[in-house]
Design a protein around this motif. Structure first.
Motif, PDB file in Angstrom:
ATOM      1  N   SER A 191       0.798  -1.227   0.000  1.00  0.00           N
ATOM      2  CA  SER A 191       0.000   0.000   0.000  1.00  0.00           C
ATOM      3  C   SER A 191       0.837   1.287   0.000  1.00  0.00           C
ATOM      4  O   SER A 191       0.432   2.249  -0.673  1.00  0.00           O
ATOM      5  CB  SER A 191      -0.982   0.000   1.171  1.00  0.00           C
ATOM      6  OG  SER A 191      -0.302   0.072   2.389  1.00  0.00           O
ATOM      7  N   ASN A 203       0.243   4.088  -2.836  1.00  0.00           N
ATOM      8  CA  ASN A 203      -0.059   5.470  -2.453  1.00  0.00           C
ATOM      9  C   ASN A 203       0.936   6.446  -3.068  1.00  0.00           C
ATOM     10  O   ASN A 203       0.577   7.567  -3.445  1.00  0.00           O
ATOM     11  CB  ASN A 203      -0.072   5.623  -0.940  1.00  0.00           C
ATOM     12  CG  ASN A 203      -1.252   4.929  -0.301  1.00  0.00           C
ATOM     13  OD1 ASN A 203      -2.273   4.697  -0.951  1.00  0.00           O
ATOM     14  ND2 ASN A 203      -1.121   4.584   0.968  1.00  0.00           N
ATOM     15  N   ASN A 259      -0.202   6.931  -6.531  1.00  0.00           N
ATOM     16  CA  ASN A 259      -1.447   7.709  -6.542  1.00  0.00           C
ATOM     17  C   ASN A 259      -1.163   9.193  -6.351  1.00  0.00           C
ATOM     18  O   ASN A 259      -1.819  10.044  -6.963  1.00  0.00           O
ATOM     19  CB  ASN A 259      -2.395   7.230  -5.445  1.00  0.00           C
ATOM     20  CG  ASN A 259      -3.093   5.950  -5.808  1.00  0.00           C
ATOM     21  OD1 ASN A 259      -3.236   5.623  -6.979  1.00  0.00           O
ATOM     22  ND2 ASN A 259      -3.517   5.214  -4.810  1.00  0.00           N
ATOM     23  N   ARG A 296      -5.581   4.494 -10.222  1.00  0.00           N
ATOM     24  CA  ARG A 296      -5.487   3.522  -9.122  1.00  0.00           C
ATOM     25  C   ARG A 296      -5.169   2.128  -9.640  1.00  0.00           C
ATOM     26  O   ARG A 296      -4.396   1.400  -9.029  1.00  0.00           O
ATOM     27  CB  ARG A 296      -6.771   3.518  -8.318  1.00  0.00           C
ATOM     28  CG  ARG A 296      -6.917   4.803  -7.508  1.00  0.00           C
ATOM     29  CD  ARG A 296      -8.043   4.756  -6.526  1.00  0.00           C
ATOM     30  NE  ARG A 296      -7.917   3.758  -5.486  1.00  0.00           N
ATOM     31  CZ  ARG A 296      -7.158   3.872  -4.395  1.00  0.00           C
ATOM     32  NH1 ARG A 296      -6.428   4.963  -4.232  1.00  0.00           N
ATOM     33  NH2 ARG A 296      -7.129   2.940  -3.490  1.00  0.00           N
ATOM     34  N   SER A 314      -1.469   2.047 -10.594  1.00  0.00           N
ATOM     35  CA  SER A 314      -0.596   2.078  -9.425  1.00  0.00           C
ATOM     36  C   SER A 314      -0.629   0.740  -8.679  1.00  0.00           C
ATOM     37  O   SER A 314       0.404   0.276  -8.191  1.00  0.00           O
ATOM     38  CB  SER A 314      -0.979   3.229  -8.492  1.00  0.00           C
ATOM     39  OG  SER A 314      -2.271   3.029  -7.973  1.00  0.00           O
TER      40      SER A 314
END
Length: 190
Positions: free
Chosen positions: A101, A105, A108, A114, A117
């Motif tokens: 994550s 992020n 992003n 999204r 990524s």
């Protein structure tokens, strides 16, 4: 501040007087010569609380709470072990999601879509893990060739020390020749 005083926070309240007790002298409404009714005998609970010290009561209350918590943890562990075919993949997925994550992020914040990524994060994670496994496997394979001879040499040193050292163990007892041959043949068989 006005709300605190209305709620009664920060000030002591006087205990309320029972309705049947007149104001002022508590003995004012009683007839002279009439004795107070006898107090009822103490209950079993009151007797026990009087006999058992406060520290023991606190320890007992904590003990039963800890026993319940331990039983719950054991039960949850048993259920997780029983359902391990489901829980282990879920745990691995949660760990991978937590590891990936921050990378997703990062993409992003750089205005990547999204889906892109997430895909880039997965590809980077797979490349890093497979590269690490490949590096470790090649190191082990390079050292495995010389390891067989080192094990055999170390075993022969051990048997020499047992036979000729301070213990003076007889060779017949150890069957050193058979053991040495087995140790020397083992790396060749693999």
């Amino acid at each position: 501040m006005a709300n605190r005083s209305r709620l009664g926070i920060g000030r002591m309240r006087r205990p309320r007087r029972p309705v049947d007790e007149p104001a002022g002298n508590p003995d004012a409404g009683r007839s002279p010569g009439v004795a107070d009714p006898p107090e009822p005998p103490p209950s079993d609970q009151e007797l026990i609380e009087g006999e058992v010290p406060w520290g023991f009561r606190v320890a007992a209350s904590w003990a039963w709470r800890l026993i319940i918590i331990a039983a719950m943890v054991a039960g949850i562990g048993w259920v997780l072990r029983y359902l391990s075919e489901v829980t282990i993949p879920i745990a691995i997925a949660i760990l991978l999601a937590a590891l990936i994550s921050p990378v997703a992020n990062f993409f992003n914040r750089r205005r990547f879509p999204r889906a892109l990524s997430a895909a880039l994060s997965m590809i980077i994670g797979v490349v890093l893990v497979s590269g690490t496994v490949t590096l470790i496997a090649t190191q082990i394979a390079d050292q495995a060739e010389g390891m067989g001879t080192k094990v055999a040499d170390g075993f022969s040193q051990l048997t020499d020390w047992l036979a000729n050292g301070p213990l003076n163990v007889p060779q017949e007892f150890l069957q050193i020749d058979k053991l040495t041959d087995q140790v020397r043949e083992f790396p060749e068989q693999q």
